[in-house]
Design a protein around this motif. Structure first.
Motif, PDB file in Angstrom:
ATOM      1  N   GLY A 182     -96.006 -28.136 -55.037  1.00 51.88           N
ATOM      2  CA  GLY A 182     -95.807 -27.099 -56.039  1.00 51.88           C
ATOM      3  C   GLY A 182     -94.383 -26.983 -56.530  1.00 51.88           C
ATOM      4  N   LYS A 183     -93.476 -27.856 -55.994  1.00 48.35           N
ATOM      5  CA  LYS A 183     -92.065 -27.732 -56.356  1.00 48.35           C
ATOM      6  C   LYS A 183     -91.368 -29.068 -56.632  1.00 48.35           C
ATOM      7  CE  LYS A 183     -91.448 -23.403 -53.784  1.00 48.35           C
ATOM      8  NZ  LYS A 183     -91.346 -22.580 -54.994  1.00 48.35           N
ATOM      9  N   ASP A 184     -91.657 -30.115 -55.855  1.00 53.12           N
ATOM     10  CA  ASP A 184     -90.837 -31.322 -55.895  1.00 53.12           C
ATOM     11  C   ASP A 184     -91.600 -32.566 -56.366  1.00 53.12           C
ATOM     12  OD1 ASP A 184     -88.741 -29.854 -54.754  1.00 53.12           O
ATOM     13  OD2 ASP A 184     -89.336 -30.391 -52.718  1.00 53.12           O
ATOM     14  N   GLY A 185     -90.879 -33.408 -57.088  1.00 53.38           N
ATOM     15  CA  GLY A 185     -91.321 -34.772 -57.366  1.00 53.38           C
ATOM     16  C   GLY A 185     -92.746 -34.917 -57.865  1.00 53.38           C
ATOM     17  N   THR A 186     -93.445 -35.902 -57.276  1.00 54.20           N
ATOM     18  CA  THR A 186     -94.799 -36.222 -57.721  1.00 54.20           C
ATOM     19  C   THR A 186     -95.830 -35.192 -57.291  1.00 54.20           C
ATOM     20  OG1 THR A 186     -95.185 -37.591 -55.750  1.00 54.20           O
ATOM     21  CG2 THR A 186     -94.334 -38.705 -57.718  1.00 54.20           C
ATOM     22  N   VAL A 187     -95.443 -34.223 -56.449  1.00 64.57           N
ATOM     23  CA  VAL A 187     -96.372 -33.165 -56.023  1.00 64.57           C
ATOM     24  C   VAL A 187     -95.952 -31.805 -56.586  1.00 64.57           C
ATOM     25  CG1 VAL A 187     -97.143 -34.364 -53.959  1.00 64.57           C
ATOM     26  CG2 VAL A 187     -95.138 -32.870 -53.826  1.00 64.57           C
ATOM     27  N   ALA A 188     -95.153 -31.813 -57.661  1.00 66.65           N
ATOM     28  CA  ALA A 188     -94.658 -30.573 -58.250  1.00 66.65           C
ATOM     29  C   ALA A 188     -95.784 -29.697 -58.789  1.00 66.65           C
ATOM     30  CB  ALA A 188     -93.655 -30.875 -59.361  1.00 66.65           C
ATOM     31  N   LEU A 189     -96.906 -30.303 -59.173  1.00 63.84           N
ATOM     32  CA  LEU A 189     -98.036 -29.542 -59.700  1.00 63.84           C
ATOM     33  C   LEU A 189     -99.136 -29.328 -58.664  1.00 63.84           C
ATOM     34  CD1 LEU A 189     -98.411 -31.153 -63.249  1.00 63.84           C
ATOM     35  CD2 LEU A 189     -97.191 -29.062 -62.612  1.00 63.84           C
ATOM     36  N   PHE A 190     -99.110 -30.095 -57.581  1.00 62.71           N
ATOM     37  CA  PHE A 190    -100.150 -29.998 -56.554  1.00 62.71           C
ATOM     38  C   PHE A 190     -99.980 -28.698 -55.770  1.00 62.71           C
ATOM     39  CE2 PHE A 190    -101.957 -31.323 -52.335  1.00 62.71           C
ATOM     40  CZ  PHE A 190    -103.259 -31.438 -52.763  1.00 62.71           C
ATOM     41  N   LEU A 191    -101.057 -27.925 -55.660  1.00 63.95           N
ATOM     42  CA  LEU A 191    -101.102 -26.640 -54.948  1.00 63.95           C
ATOM     43  C   LEU A 191    -100.291 -25.546 -55.619  1.00 63.95           C
ATOM     44  CD1 LEU A 191    -100.873 -27.904 -51.250  1.00 63.95           C
ATOM     45  CD2 LEU A 191    -102.903 -26.998 -52.394  1.00 63.95           C
ATOM     46  N   ARG A 192     -99.814 -25.794 -56.845  1.00 62.71           N
ATOM     47  CA  ARG A 192     -99.093 -24.750 -57.563  1.00 62.71           C
ATOM     48  C   ARG A 192    -100.046 -23.602 -57.895  1.00 62.71           C
ATOM     49  NH1 ARG A 192     -95.226 -26.097 -62.641  1.00 62.71           N
ATOM     50  NH2 ARG A 192     -93.930 -26.873 -60.917  1.00 62.71           N
ATOM     51  N   ASN A 193     -99.537 -22.392 -57.817  1.00 67.49           N
ATOM     52  CA  ASN A 193    -100.320 -21.181 -58.099  1.00 67.49           C
ATOM     53  C   ASN A 193    -101.500 -21.022 -57.145  1.00 67.49           C
ATOM     54  OD1 ASN A 193     -98.641 -20.545 -60.320  1.00 67.49           O
ATOM     55  ND2 ASN A 193     -99.852 -21.886 -61.651  1.00 67.49           N
ATOM     56  N   THR A 194    -101.335 -21.534 -55.924  1.00 69.62           N
ATOM     57  CA  THR A 194    -102.317 -21.314 -54.861  1.00 69.62           C
ATOM     58  C   THR A 194    -101.575 -20.710 -53.668  1.00 69.62           C
ATOM     59  OG1 THR A 194    -102.133 -23.375 -53.584  1.00 69.62           O
ATOM     60  CG2 THR A 194    -103.446 -23.452 -55.619  1.00 69.62           C
ATOM     61  N   PRO A 195    -102.287 -20.151 -52.692  1.00 69.23           N
ATOM     62  CA  PRO A 195    -101.606 -19.569 -51.521  1.00 69.23           C
ATOM     63  C   PRO A 195    -100.730 -20.550 -50.753  1.00 69.23           C
ATOM     64  CG  PRO A 195    -103.872 -18.794 -51.631  1.00 69.23           C
ATOM     65  CD  PRO A 195    -103.734 -19.850 -52.688  1.00 69.23           C
ATOM     66  N   LEU A 196    -100.978 -21.862 -50.906  1.00 68.81           N
ATOM     67  CA  LEU A 196    -100.208 -22.857 -50.154  1.00 68.81           C
ATOM     68  C   LEU A 196     -98.992 -23.383 -50.917  1.00 68.81           C
ATOM     69  CD1 LEU A 196    -102.970 -25.017 -48.408  1.00 68.81           C
ATOM     70  CD2 LEU A 196    -101.451 -23.325 -47.368  1.00 68.81           C
ATOM     71  N   GLU A 197     -98.751 -22.889 -52.127  1.00 70.36           N
ATOM     72  CA  GLU A 197     -97.591 -23.355 -52.885  1.00 70.36           C
ATOM     73  C   GLU A 197     -96.310 -23.112 -52.087  1.00 70.36           C
ATOM     74  OE1 GLU A 197     -95.048 -22.391 -56.970  1.00 70.36           O
ATOM     75  OE2 GLU A 197     -97.115 -21.676 -56.772  1.00 70.36           O
ATOM     76  N   GLY A 198     -95.499 -24.151 -51.945  1.00 66.86           N
ATOM     77  CA  GLY A 198     -94.240 -24.037 -51.227  1.00 66.86           C
ATOM     78  C   GLY A 198     -94.355 -24.044 -49.716  1.00 66.86           C
ATOM     79  N   LYS A 199     -95.583 -24.118 -49.193  1.00 65.27           N
ATOM     80  CA  LYS A 199     -95.789 -24.080 -47.741  1.00 65.27           C
ATOM     81  C   LYS A 199     -96.250 -25.418 -47.166  1.00 65.27           C
ATOM     82  CE  LYS A 199     -97.102 -19.205 -47.953  1.00 65.27           C
ATOM     83  NZ  LYS A 199     -98.189 -18.228 -47.699  1.00 65.27           N
ATOM     84  N   VAL A 200     -96.372 -26.415 -48.019  1.00 65.25           N
ATOM     85  CA  VAL A 200     -96.889 -27.719 -47.597  1.00 65.25           C
ATOM     86  C   VAL A 200     -95.884 -28.804 -47.972  1.00 65.25           C
ATOM     87  CG1 VAL A 200     -98.745 -29.410 -47.896  1.00 65.25           C
ATOM     88  CG2 VAL A 200     -99.274 -26.966 -47.909  1.00 65.25           C
ATOM     89  N   ARG A 201     -95.575 -29.653 -47.026  1.00 65.95           N
ATOM     90  CA  ARG A 201     -94.775 -30.848 -47.306  1.00 65.95           C
ATOM     91  C   ARG A 201     -95.735 -32.028 -47.325  1.00 65.95           C
ATOM     92  NH1 ARG A 201     -89.346 -30.764 -47.452  1.00 65.95           N
ATOM     93  NH2 ARG A 201     -88.301 -28.815 -46.892  1.00 65.95           N
ATOM     94  N   VAL A 202     -95.757 -32.752 -48.445  1.00 62.66           N
ATOM     95  CA  VAL A 202     -96.845 -33.708 -48.639  1.00 62.66           C
ATOM     96  C   VAL A 202     -96.407 -34.877 -49.517  1.00 62.66           C
ATOM     97  CG1 VAL A 202     -97.708 -32.386 -50.621  1.00 62.66           C
ATOM     98  CG2 VAL A 202     -99.260 -33.924 -49.404  1.00 62.66           C
ATOM     99  N   LYS A 203     -96.989 -36.048 -49.239  1.00 64.60           N
ATOM    100  CA  LYS A 203     -96.796 -37.244 -50.061  1.00 64.60           C
ATOM    101  C   LYS A 203     -98.103 -37.565 -50.745  1.00 64.60           C
ATOM    102  CE  LYS A 203     -94.925 -41.116 -51.556  1.00 64.60           C
ATOM    103  NZ  LYS A 203     -95.971 -41.323 -52.583  1.00 64.60           N
ATOM    104  N   SER A 204     -98.039 -37.819 -52.042  1.00 66.33           N
ATOM    105  CA  SER A 204     -99.223 -38.226 -52.786  1.00 66.33           C
ATOM    106  C   SER A 204     -99.309 -39.743 -52.830  1.00 66.33           C
ATOM    107  CB  SER A 204     -99.164 -37.677 -54.221  1.00 66.33           C
ATOM    108  OG  SER A 204     -98.058 -38.248 -54.916  1.00 66.33           O
ATOM    109  N   GLY A 205    -100.521 -40.240 -53.061  1.00 62.82           N
ATOM    110  CA  GLY A 205    -100.727 -41.675 -53.238  1.00 62.82           C
ATOM    111  C   GLY A 205    -101.890 -41.878 -54.182  1.00 62.82           C
TER     112      GLY A 205
END
Length: 208
Positions: A138-161
């Motif tokens: 929800g904040k960085d790089g290729t996952v800036a849109l992933f989980l944005r505006n959900t309860p987990l935004e900013g609480k998950v460190r994740v790599k996309s593939g």
């Protein structure tokens, strides 16, 4: 337009050779790299030295930008130069690597295979050194849109593939003072990729 370079070292050598010739500087021989061998030329002459940032900084950049060139270079450094076999390395840590096949370091080869279970085991083993290097959902790089505006935004460190027909996420979730490793890998789904991502977000929010 961007494209992936199969052998960045070779490309650099050819690029450098081109500019030398353009300045009427004679270049003899063929341009070669150590991509497929650990052999080095005899009596090499050093032209210039550039100091690299620490490995941790390089890894953080490649994880945030999903930089295939960085990962391919690190893979070549580990396997071809240092002689470390990645499958054997994890096997010696007590991890079952039967699902792992590595044809390259970037993950672009269709010959690569890995299970979600193995990803979670590697994440669990590597937590102390890896967690803070991963981008924040929800904040960085290729996952800036992933989980944005959900309860987990900013609480998950994740790599996309992702590739054609493939979408995956792997990383860590902090909840109630504990850290959980997770991995979701989907192949050959029906429908739009954007809808698949929404379903992945729903799954993670329902679990955590």
């Amino acid at each position: 337009m961007q494209s992936d370079i199969p052998d960045p070292g070779l490309f650099l050598g050819q690029y450098f050779s081109y500019y030398l010739k353009r300045e009427n500087i004679k270049v003899n021989g063929n341009i070669k790299t150590a991509r497929l061998t650990s052999q080095r030329p005899r009596n090499p002459q050093v032209i210039a030295v550039t100091k690299s940032p620490p490995i941790s900084e390089i890894v953080k950049v490649l994880l945030t930008r999903s930089d295939n060139h960085y990962t391919e270079h690190l893979y070549q450094l580990i396997e071809k130069t240092k002689g470390v076999k990645i499958e054997k390395f994890w096997e010696e840590k007590g991890i079952d690597v039967h699902s792992l096949t590595m044809r390259d370091g970037s993950g672009l080869s269709r010959g690569n295979t890995i299970s979600a279970k193995l990803l979670v085991e590697i994440l669990s083993y590597s937590k102390d050194g890896l967690e803070n290097l991963l981008p924040v959902a929800g904040k960085d790089g290729t996952v800036a849109l992933f989980l944005r505006n959900t309860p987990l935004e900013g609480k998950v460190r994740v790599k996309s593939g992702s590739m054609s027909g493939i979408q995956s996420y792997a990383g860590y979730v902090e909840k109630n003072g504990r850290t959980y490793a997770f991995a979701i890998v989907v192949n050959h789904w029906n429908g739009e990729r954007s809808e698949l991502r929404k379903q992945m977000e729903k799954l993670l929010n329902s679990v955590f």
